[in-house]
Write an enzyme that holds these catalytic residues in place. Structure first.
Site, PDB file in Angstrom:
ATOM      1  N   ASN A 162      38.356  34.720  37.400  1.00 39.58           N
ATOM      2  CA  ASN A 162      37.595  35.895  36.972  1.00 39.58           C
ATOM      3  C   ASN A 162      38.491  36.749  36.099  1.00 39.58           C
ATOM      4  O   ASN A 162      39.693  36.859  36.367  1.00 39.58           O
ATOM      5  CB  ASN A 162      37.172  36.700  38.216  1.00 39.58           C
ATOM      6  CG  ASN A 162      36.392  37.952  37.854  1.00 39.58           C
ATOM      7  OD1 ASN A 162      35.464  37.921  37.046  1.00 39.58           O
ATOM      8  ND2 ASN A 162      36.755  39.080  38.459  1.00 39.58           N
ATOM      9  N   HIS A 203      39.168  40.588  35.046  1.00 40.91           N
ATOM     10  CA  HIS A 203      38.865  41.927  35.568  1.00 40.91           C
ATOM     11  C   HIS A 203      39.652  42.959  34.761  1.00 40.91           C
ATOM     12  O   HIS A 203      40.859  42.775  34.541  1.00 40.91           O
ATOM     13  CB  HIS A 203      39.266  42.000  37.051  1.00 40.91           C
ATOM     14  CG  HIS A 203      39.015  43.344  37.657  1.00 40.91           C
ATOM     15  ND1 HIS A 203      37.757  43.738  38.066  1.00 40.91           N
ATOM     16  CD2 HIS A 203      39.838  44.389  37.891  1.00 40.91           C
ATOM     17  CE1 HIS A 203      37.821  44.976  38.533  1.00 40.91           C
ATOM     18  NE2 HIS A 203      39.074  45.396  38.445  1.00 40.91           N
ATOM     19  N   SER A 232      43.416  41.619  34.115  1.00 44.97           N
ATOM     20  CA  SER A 232      43.969  40.544  34.948  1.00 44.97           C
ATOM     21  C   SER A 232      43.007  39.362  34.970  1.00 44.97           C
ATOM     22  O   SER A 232      41.792  39.549  35.002  1.00 44.97           O
ATOM     23  CB  SER A 232      44.120  41.013  36.405  1.00 44.97           C
ATOM     24  OG  SER A 232      44.898  42.178  36.503  1.00 44.97           O
ATOM     25  N   ASP A 268      37.539  40.875  43.711  1.00 46.30           N
ATOM     26  CA  ASP A 268      38.699  41.155  42.852  1.00 46.30           C
ATOM     27  C   ASP A 268      40.019  41.043  43.617  1.00 46.30           C
ATOM     28  O   ASP A 268      41.010  41.687  43.250  1.00 46.30           O
ATOM     29  CB  ASP A 268      38.582  42.561  42.214  1.00 46.30           C
ATOM     30  CG  ASP A 268      37.319  42.709  41.376  1.00 46.30           C
ATOM     31  OD1 ASP A 268      36.872  41.708  40.810  1.00 46.30           O
ATOM     32  OD2 ASP A 268      36.783  43.828  41.305  1.00 46.30           O
TER      33      ASP A 268
END
Ligand code: GRF
Length: 221
Positions: free
Chosen positions: A107, A109, A136, A145
């Protein structure tokens, strides 16, 4: 590792970076499907424009988050991805779909995790008065997250920044960050074993850093 699935809820600028890099021969992979929880997501149109299969499901058509995720991920599985990239995918993922795909989901973020999880990260950074912010790429785990961070790009907060100006400068660095991380995963310099990222065969104890050259560098020890 070659086949990439992308999950996105919004405009899809991160998706576009991957699409363009593949078209330019800079990324040795193929985007085999784009998946969304929003039928009007710009990312879906970008996928169609690039000839990539685009799928969306409406959460309200399902009785539970788990039922939605199971349906979405059975579509994802149908394109047999090696790597699943969440690029602005705004829904929480059920633990079962994450845990069934260990080491295969990342992911992006917009903060220097573990700081500023969740939403409104740029405003959170301004409110906290930090001098350094950024983005990140992390391994997706069941914790929002919260998975191990693979790579980061740092962005200085400037006097006079508001959330919009800061978001715009972070986005400029998100794009090369995502591209470099996906490239590393495709060429094997980066590997994720379980939830543990490795770089050039060594376990990563701190995130890789995106340099001014847009390449990833091992953290200084
Ligand atoms: C990015 O800032 C991403 O980090 C965040 O949502 C935004 C998505 O942008 N989670 P886009 O849809 O890729 O343009």
């Amino acid at each position: 590792m070659r086949r990439i699935a992308v999950l996105a809820s919004g405009r899809g600028s991160n998706l576009q970076v991957l699409v363009d890099a593949i078209a330019a021969g800079q990324l040795n992979g193929e985007i085999v499907g784009v998946f969304s929880d929003r039928s009007r997501a710009g990312a879906l149109q970008r996928a169609r424009d690039a000839g990539i299969p685009a799928f969306s499901l409406r959460p309200r058509d399902f009785d539970s988050r788990q039922a939605f995720d199971d349906a979405l991920f059975s579509l994802v599985d149908s394109v047999q991805p090696d790597l699943i990239v969440c690029a602005g995918y705004m829904r929480l993922l059920n633990a079962n779909v994450v845990e069934a795909r260990p080491g295969r989901m990342i992911n992006i973020h917009p903060s220097l995790l573990p700081d500023f999880k969740g939403l409104h990260t740029h405003q959170q950074a301004l409110d906290a008065g930090v001098g350094l912010h950024g983005a990140s790429v992390h391994v997706v785990t069941a914790e929002l997250d919260g998975g191990p961070v693979v790579a980061q790009a740092r962005v200085a907060v400037e006097a006079g920044d508001d959330a919009a100006s800061l978001a715009a400068r972070v986005l400029e660095r998100e794009h090369p960050l995502l591209l470099a991380t996906v490239a590393g995963l495709l060429d094997g310099r980066i590997a994720i074993h379980g939830a543990h990222p490795c770089f050039e065969g060594e376990p990563l104890h701190a995130p890789l850093q995106l340099g001014a050259d847009n390449a990833l560098h091992a953290p200084s020890t």
